[in-house]
Write a protein that holds these residues in place. Structure first.
Motif, PDB file in Angstrom:
ATOM      1  N   GLU A   1      73.251  13.613  25.677  1.00 27.49           N
ATOM      2  CA  GLU A   1      72.056  13.357  24.889  1.00 27.49           C
ATOM      3  C   GLU A   1      71.040  14.452  25.197  1.00 27.49           C
ATOM      4  OE1 GLU A   1      70.908   9.439  26.036  1.00 27.49           O
ATOM      5  OE2 GLU A   1      72.650   8.479  25.117  1.00 27.49           O
TER       6      GLU A   1
ATOM      7  N   ARG B   1      72.849  13.931  19.947  1.00 29.44           N
ATOM      8  CA  ARG B   1      73.920  13.541  20.859  1.00 29.44           C
ATOM      9  C   ARG B   1      75.200  14.268  20.493  1.00 29.44           C
ATOM     10  NH1 ARG B   1      75.562   7.302  21.475  1.00 29.44           N
ATOM     11  NH2 ARG B   1      76.295   7.642  19.351  1.00 29.44           N
TER      12      ARG B   1
ATOM     13  N   THR C   1      75.404   2.259  30.619  1.00 29.75           N
ATOM     14  CA  THR C   1      74.948   3.609  30.294  1.00 29.75           C
ATOM     15  C   THR C   1      73.782   3.963  31.205  1.00 29.75           C
ATOM     16  OG1 THR C   1      75.600   3.346  27.984  1.00 29.75           O
ATOM     17  CG2 THR C   1      73.996   5.085  28.483  1.00 29.75           C
TER      18      THR C   1
ATOM     19  N   SER D   1      67.327  16.887  23.757  1.00 33.61           N
ATOM     20  CA  SER D   1      66.145  17.067  22.917  1.00 33.61           C
ATOM     21  C   SER D   1      65.820  18.550  22.840  1.00 33.61           C
ATOM     22  CB  SER D   1      64.940  16.299  23.489  1.00 33.61           C
ATOM     23  OG  SER D   1      65.151  14.899  23.429  1.00 33.61           O
TER      24      SER D   1
ATOM     25  N   ASN E   1      70.553  13.042  29.145  1.00 32.46           N
ATOM     26  CA  ASN E   1      71.578  12.137  29.658  1.00 32.46           C
ATOM     27  C   ASN E   1      72.932  12.811  29.545  1.00 32.46           C
ATOM     28  OD1 ASN E   1      72.244   9.768  30.932  1.00 32.46           O
ATOM     29  ND2 ASN E   1      71.529   8.427  29.304  1.00 32.46           N
TER      30      ASN E   1
ATOM     31  N   THR F   1      79.513  12.111  26.988  1.00 33.18           N
ATOM     32  CA  THR F   1      78.380  11.954  26.077  1.00 33.18           C
ATOM     33  C   THR F   1      77.205  12.762  26.605  1.00 33.18           C
ATOM     34  OG1 THR F   1      79.085   9.735  25.423  1.00 33.18           O
ATOM     35  CG2 THR F   1      76.781  10.324  25.014  1.00 33.18           C
TER      36      THR F   1
ATOM     37  N   SER G   1      65.963  15.205  18.557  1.00 32.12           N
ATOM     38  CA  SER G   1      66.841  14.736  19.620  1.00 32.12           C
ATOM     39  C   SER G   1      68.214  14.499  19.019  1.00 32.12           C
ATOM     40  CB  SER G   1      66.305  13.443  20.248  1.00 32.12           C
ATOM     41  OG  SER G   1      65.045  13.668  20.851  1.00 32.12           O
TER      42      SER G   1
ATOM     43  N   PRO H   1      68.222   7.551  30.630  1.00 35.32           N
ATOM     44  CA  PRO H   1      67.985   8.983  30.388  1.00 35.32           C
ATOM     45  C   PRO H   1      66.937   9.547  31.328  1.00 35.32           C
ATOM     46  CG  PRO H   1      66.953   7.658  28.677  1.00 35.32           C
ATOM     47  CD  PRO H   1      67.785   6.716  29.499  1.00 35.32           C
TER      48      PRO H   1
END
Length: 460
Positions: free
Chosen positions: A163, A105, A88, A165, A147, A161, A103, A91
């Motif tokens: 991610e 996902r 992965t 905030s 991310n 995916t 935050s 970030p």
């Protein structure tokens, strides 16, 4: 597809198989691959079509009649694909001074994302960011995508995916973000308008939301900024200071203001301090203005100031007003709050407000025997005087002018952090100011006062 000019299809019936009827079509030019995005364009009715022609002279007839199947339906085995082994990615860091309330996902499923991440990462990131902002009812600038990566597992569609905030500068609360991400709307795909625009119609229709979640952001204590505190500004020569102090004001806006509107920030702070202390702005000298990262708050601006003695305010009055500054919150920061609001919606808050006297005067004198007039050119050195304990040597005193007769010698100690800067950067001006003040105190002419030593000491 618009580029397709030939299509070949075949049919077969396999009674021994669980699924008996099979159709197969081959396209030329190819393009019927779900994971392939533009430039492949779907054909329309205006593209132009031609009647199908049978291959090898065969006659095209209706599809063969097939009796309805009444037997058991076999279940095809499902093989669980192993998870992707790729690491992965780390970030992205948040912007300097940013504070977040939550935050989360989002995981989306569509093979097309593999090609998009590889060829159009920035555009895809912008599309997902816009869609998240719309779902959460906040401005796009308040969503940080930290991310974005794909996973392709054997025998399964690829996933994207994301991610993210949400900034504390937005109007959203942590609970509101959590509620929206847990809603049925978030698990549907109607809110993914911009993201679907990056996909073909066929792929967009098959897009699925695998996961949508959020949690309240955990504040992480930030260390004090590593950059050194800038040196204070030198007070103009000859200025007498009544009091000095310091104010700390929290607010994310101050990073931008320090970098882009520093002069305007200084003017606003000076105006607000003058209003609080009930003096003219010209009597407030800002000796230092800089930002710091601080624990529990995002950013504070540190303002060090002095009030000149000709302001007409007493030290006690200045100290009293500064003690009330924090109790009044940011109500007295009219100009500063208006300037901060132009770059951030986060409210500013006073975290410290202090004032101290600029310095106390202590004098000592000792009798010196009268020195008879002499014409010798050798310097006359005054008797040594005890020095306070210091870690460094006391500088040697300056010699008197040849032939000078001394009546008395003495020492004055003044306290004030600004004196360190004055000794280092404006020694000549400081000597002139001190000679004038001592002469006034002793009721003598300033040219009869000789300053034999002048130095600063840092004390604990």
């Amino acid at each position: 597809w618009a580029a397709t000019t030939k299509v070949g299809c075949g049919y077969a019936q396999c009674p021994s198989q669980p699924l008996r009827n099979y159709w197969s079509c081959v396209y030329g030019t190819a393009g019927n691959v779900a994971s392939v995005v533009a430039p492949y364009v779907q054909a329309t009715a205006t593209t132009g079509t031609a009647a199908c022609q049978a291959a090898s002279g065969a006659t095209l007839g209706p599809a063969p009649s097939v009796p309805a199947y009444t037997g058991p339906v076999a279940t095809l085995p499902v093989t669980t694909a192993p998870p992707s082994t790729s690491a992965t990615p780390a970030p992205s860091p948040l912007p300097a001074g940013a504070r977040v309330v939550a935050s989360g996902r989002v995981v989306l499923r569509a093979d097309a994302f593999v090609a998009l991440v590889a060829s159009a990462y920035t555009a895809l990131e912008a599309a997902v960011k816009a869609d998240l902002a719309g779902l959460l009812s906040v401005e796009s600038r308040h969503v940080y995508v930290t991310n974005l990566y794909t996973r392709q597992a054997a025998g399964a569609n690829a996933t994207l995916t994301v991610e993210f905030s949400v900034s504390a500068d937005s109007s959203a609360t942590a609970s509101a973000v959590q509620s929206r991400m847990a809603s049925a709307e978030a698990r549907a795909t109607a809110w993914l308008t911009a993201t679907k625009g990056r996909l073909t119609t066929a792929v967009a229709s098959a897009l699925a939301v695998v996961e949508a979640s959020a949690q309240e952001a955990t504040p992480t204590p930030a260390p004090t900024t590593a950059r050194p505190t800038p040196p204070p500004t030198t007070i103009p020569a000859g200025t007498t200071v009544a009091a000095s102090g310091r104010v700390r004001i929290a607010g994310a806006a101050f990073v931008t203001l320090e970098a882009q509107q520093f002069t305007a920030l200084q003017a606003a702070l000076r105006s607000d301090l003058a209003g609080l202390l009930e003096v003219q702005s010209s009597h407030v000298v800002l000796t230092n203005v800089h930002t710091q990262q601080a624990v529990a708050v995002s950013v504070v601006v540190v303002v060090e100031y002095s009030v000149t003695a000709d302001a007409g305010a007493t030290v006690a009055a200045l100290e009293s007003k500064m003690q009330s500054a924090r109790a009044r919150g940011s109500a007295w920061l009219n100009a500063t709050a208006a300037l901060a609001a132009s770059v951030s919606s986060e409210a500013i808050a006073v975290t410290e407000a202090v004032a101290t006297t600029a310095g106390g005067l202590t004098t000592t004198a000792m009798a010196v025997p009268t020195t008879p007039p002499t014409t010798t050119t050798s310097p006359v050195t005054p008797p040594p005087t005890p020095s306070p304990p210091t870690e460094g040597p006391t500088p040697q005193p300056s010699p008197f002018a040849a032939g000078s007769t001394v009546k008395a010698s003495g020492r004055i100690r003044l306290s004030g952090s600004v004196l360190v800067t004055l000794v280092a950067q404006a020694t000549a001006q400081l000597r002139t100011a001190l000679r004038s003040d001592i002469a006034g105190l002793l009721s003598v002419q300033s040219d009869t006062v000789v300053i034999t030593n002048l130095y600063s000491r840092e004390a604990f």
